[in-house]
Design a protein around this motif. Structure first.
Motif, PDB file in Angstrom:
ATOM      1  N   GLU A   1       0.901  -1.221  -0.405  1.00  0.00           N
ATOM      2  CA  GLU A   1       0.163  -0.405   0.145  1.00  0.00           C
ATOM      3  C   GLU A   1       0.649   1.069   0.106  1.00  0.00           C
ATOM      4  O   GLU A   1      -0.069   2.771   0.405  1.00  0.00           O
ATOM      5  N   TYR A   2       2.390   1.266  -0.182  1.00  0.00           N
ATOM      6  CA  TYR A   2       3.226   2.698  -0.183  1.00  0.00           C
ATOM      7  C   TYR A   2       3.712   2.083  -1.517  1.00  0.00           C
ATOM      8  O   TYR A   2       3.935   0.953  -1.790  1.00  0.00           O
ATOM      9  N   GLY A   3       4.238   3.269  -0.998  1.00  0.00           N
ATOM     10  CA  GLY A   3       5.880   3.919  -2.836  1.00  0.00           C
ATOM     11  C   GLY A   3       7.044   3.599  -1.327  1.00  0.00           C
ATOM     12  O   GLY A   3       7.095   3.749  -0.423  1.00  0.00           O
ATOM     13  N   ILE A   4       8.116   2.925  -2.387  1.00  0.00           N
ATOM     14  CA  ILE A   4       9.210   2.965  -1.473  1.00  0.00           C
ATOM     15  C   ILE A   4      10.026   3.543  -2.512  1.00  0.00           C
ATOM     16  O   ILE A   4      10.277   3.441  -3.523  1.00  0.00           O
ATOM     17  N   GLY A   5      10.474   4.217  -1.665  1.00  0.00           N
ATOM     18  CA  GLY A   5      12.028   5.130  -2.918  1.00  0.00           C
ATOM     19  C   GLY A   5      13.643   4.915  -2.132  1.00  0.00           C
ATOM     20  O   GLY A   5      13.704   4.046  -0.976  1.00  0.00           O
ATOM     21  N   TRP A   6      14.800   5.033  -2.577  1.00  0.00           N
ATOM     22  CA  TRP A   6      16.033   4.538  -2.508  1.00  0.00           C
ATOM     23  C   TRP A   6      16.183   7.077  -2.414  1.00  0.00           C
ATOM     24  O   TRP A   6      16.299   8.103  -3.471  1.00  0.00           O
ATOM     25  N   PHE A   7      17.001   6.966  -1.948  1.00  0.00           N
ATOM     26  CA  PHE A   7      17.400   8.062  -1.298  1.00  0.00           C
ATOM     27  C   PHE A   7      19.432   7.631  -1.463  1.00  0.00           C
ATOM     28  O   PHE A   7      19.360   6.767  -0.355  1.00  0.00           O
ATOM     29  N   ARG A   8      19.276   9.427  -1.877  1.00  0.00           N
ATOM     30  CA  ARG A   8      21.845   9.384  -0.714  1.00  0.00           C
ATOM     31  C   ARG A   8      21.300  10.773  -0.295  1.00  0.00           C
ATOM     32  O   ARG A   8      21.420  11.835  -0.685  1.00  0.00           O
ATOM     33  N   GLN A   9      22.379  10.053   0.203  1.00  0.00           N
ATOM     34  CA  GLN A   9      22.868  11.880   0.472  1.00  0.00           C
ATOM     35  C   GLN A   9      25.178  11.666   0.543  1.00  0.00           C
ATOM     36  O   GLN A   9      25.325  10.707   1.454  1.00  0.00           O
ATOM     37  N   ALA A  10      25.106  12.822  -0.173  1.00  0.00           N
ATOM     38  CA  ALA A  10      27.253  12.479   0.031  1.00  0.00           C
ATOM     39  C   ALA A  10      27.302  13.302   1.153  1.00  0.00           C
ATOM     40  O   ALA A  10      26.781  14.655   1.597  1.00  0.00           O
ATOM     41  N   PRO A  11      28.748  13.458   1.895  1.00  0.00           N
ATOM     42  CA  PRO A  11      28.485  14.375   2.813  1.00  0.00           C
ATOM     43  C   PRO A  11      28.828  15.877   2.068  1.00  0.00           C
ATOM     44  O   PRO A  11      29.082  15.588   0.880  1.00  0.00           O
TER      45      PRO A  11
END
Length: 124
Positions: free
Chosen positions: A31-41
């Motif tokens: 029932e949800y969407g799933i996302g991938w995120f990223r964070q560089a320094p």
């Protein structure tokens, strides 16, 4: 208790591959969407890819299109991010997150739940 647990990060040489996993529990996965995120320094967290497990619709940021593939195994409540042809600029902490309704969006404020992240380091 809602949980999103990322795994599969590590150190890889440029041109190599990694597969990240996001294991979800405590909510109705499809029932949800799933996302991938990223964070560089020193940089803002950015959206990489997302999927709606219910219908398989996907989205990719231009920076990863053609190199990354997102998929879901609904029986295992798990979303994968296959990352090929990795570049040093892909180095970051990668997070998965869940959004309701299951939009294919990378707008961070829309996401309800977040994992703790997994480090991906690509050496040149």
């Amino acid at each position: 208790e809602v949980q999103l647990v990322e795994s599969g990060g590590g150190l890889v040489q440029a041109g190599g591959s990694l597969r990240l996993s996001c294991s979800a529990s405590g909510f109705s996965f499809v029932e949800y969407g799933i996302g991938w995120f990223r964070q560089a320094p020193g940089k803002e967290r950015e959206g990489v890819s997302c999927i709606s497990p219910s219908d398989g619709s996907t989205y990719y940021a231009d920076s990863v299109k053609g190199r990354f593939t997102i998929s879901s195994d609904n029986a295992k409540n798990t979303v994968y991010l296959q990352m090929n042809s990795l570049k040093p600029e892909d180095t970051a902490v990668y997070y998965c997150a869940a959004v309701w309704p299951p939009l294919t969006t990378t707008l961070r404020y829309k996401y309800d739940f977040w994992g703790q992240g997994t480090q991906v380091t690509v050496s040149s």
